[in-house]
Enzyme design. Structure first.
Site, PDB file in Angstrom:
ATOM      1  CB  THR A  96      30.820  35.577  40.108  1.00 13.52           C
ATOM      2  OG1 THR A  96      29.329  35.628  40.183  1.00 13.52           O
ATOM      3  CG2 THR A  96      31.444  34.987  38.875  1.00 13.52           C
ATOM      4  CE  LYS A 172      26.647  34.617  38.110  1.00 12.51           C
ATOM      5  NZ  LYS A 172      26.936  35.126  39.468  1.00 12.51           N
ATOM      6  CE  LYS A 240      33.527  39.684  40.193  1.00  7.52           C
ATOM      7  NZ  LYS A 240      33.106  38.604  40.220  1.00  7.52           N
TER       8      LYS A 240
END
EC number: 1.1.1.411
Length: 298
Positions: A96, A172, A240
């Site tokens: 990701t 994503k 994150k």
């Protein structure tokens, strides 16, 4: 086809094991942790600690590392895999990362005569082990064709979003907005119920049979009920990933207040020392605020 998997973590190991079982693939794993290497070798694969030591002439690389910096280092850094790859090899990047990072890595791959598929995944450790991940991919027809044997082995569904790198990464990030908010609100509901005197097991049973249920509630809250902080996906991952949501939202001038609040809860849990724990334990942020006792704590 000679294949490498870089990153034998909770999802990477599952993907690598499924590639081992696929016909016509010779699979090498790469991870700096000796325990991960040993597990993969015991399953019948080969393993190295550095990408620079992967077999020469590798024709496809699947990356399941944590972030863009790790991906760049694993591919193009001083100890990266690029010199070991065959001409025209395909890179399938399933970590990701921000869309601009996907575009940057794709450009570097193209400059080196390599194909690139921007292919983040969803499904968690269980989906990876079962070969049932969902892939959100973008890449050229040639890159997708070369990557097809890998994707068929690891995925139940491959969505091809177009040729432009970054489309998969964008999808994503949007997906992670939902995933992160759902985990945070699942923890909030469980914490509220505990504070108000409900039995947490009964709360779980009722919610999972009613309209308020979500995939994340049903999947993550058992970890809280069992007191199991083993990180299938860690709090730090959503620090994150929800950060990436905020970055994308700012880039396109779009407000994401729910994602921002969920992000702060994960940051709070990390600040309390829980960053390496299972992401369900974002509930520790609520515990610190309210003094509740979680199941298995007496």
């Amino acid at each position: 086809m000679r294949v490498a998997v870089i990153g034998l973590g909770s999802m990477g190991m599952g993907a690598a094991l499924n590639l081992l079982r696929a016909p016509g693939l010779e699979v090498a794993g790469c991870d700096p942790r000796p325990a991960a290497q040993a597990e993969f070798v015991a399953a019948g694969g080969s393993a190295v600690g550095r990408a620079a030591d992967l077999p020469e002439g590798t024709e496809a690389v699947l990356l399941l590392v944590v972030n863009a910096a790790q991906a760049a280092a694993a591919l193009f850094g001083p100890e990266g895999a690029a010199p070991r790859l065959a001409p025209g090899a395909v890179i399938v990047n399933s970590c990701t990362l921000a869309p601009e990072d996907a575009r940057r890595l794709a450009a570097e791959a193209e400059a080196r005569g390599l194909l690139y598929v921007d292919a983040p995944v969803s499904g968690g450790a269980a989906g990876a082990r079962a070969g049932q991940m969902t892939v959100m991919a973008s890449g050229s027809a040639a890159a997708m064709a070369k990557a097809a044997p890998l994707l068929a082995a690891i995925a139940k569904k491959v969505w091809h979003l177009g040729e432009a790198p970054g489309l998969g990464a964008t999808m994503k990030v949007v997906h992670q907005l939902l995933a992160g908010v759902h985990i945070a609100v699942a923890a909030e509901a469980m914490a509220l119920g505990i504070k108000a005197g409900l039995d947490p097991q009964r709360l779980f049973e009722i919610v999972t049979g009613a309209a308020g249920n979500s995939w994340m509630f049903e999947n993550r809250m058992p970890h809280v009920l069992e007191g199991d902080e083993t990180p299938r996906s860690a709090v730090d991952i959503f620090v994150k990933d929800l950060g990436l949501v905020g970055d994308l939202a700012r880039d396109v001038a779009f407000p994401t207040p729910l994602a921002a609040q969920a992000h702060q809860l994960f940051v709070a849990a990390r600040a309390q020392g829980h960053g390496g724990k299972d992401d369900a334990f974002v509930i520790r942020a609520y515990q610190a605020l309210t003094g509740i006792r979680l199941p298995k704590e007496g």
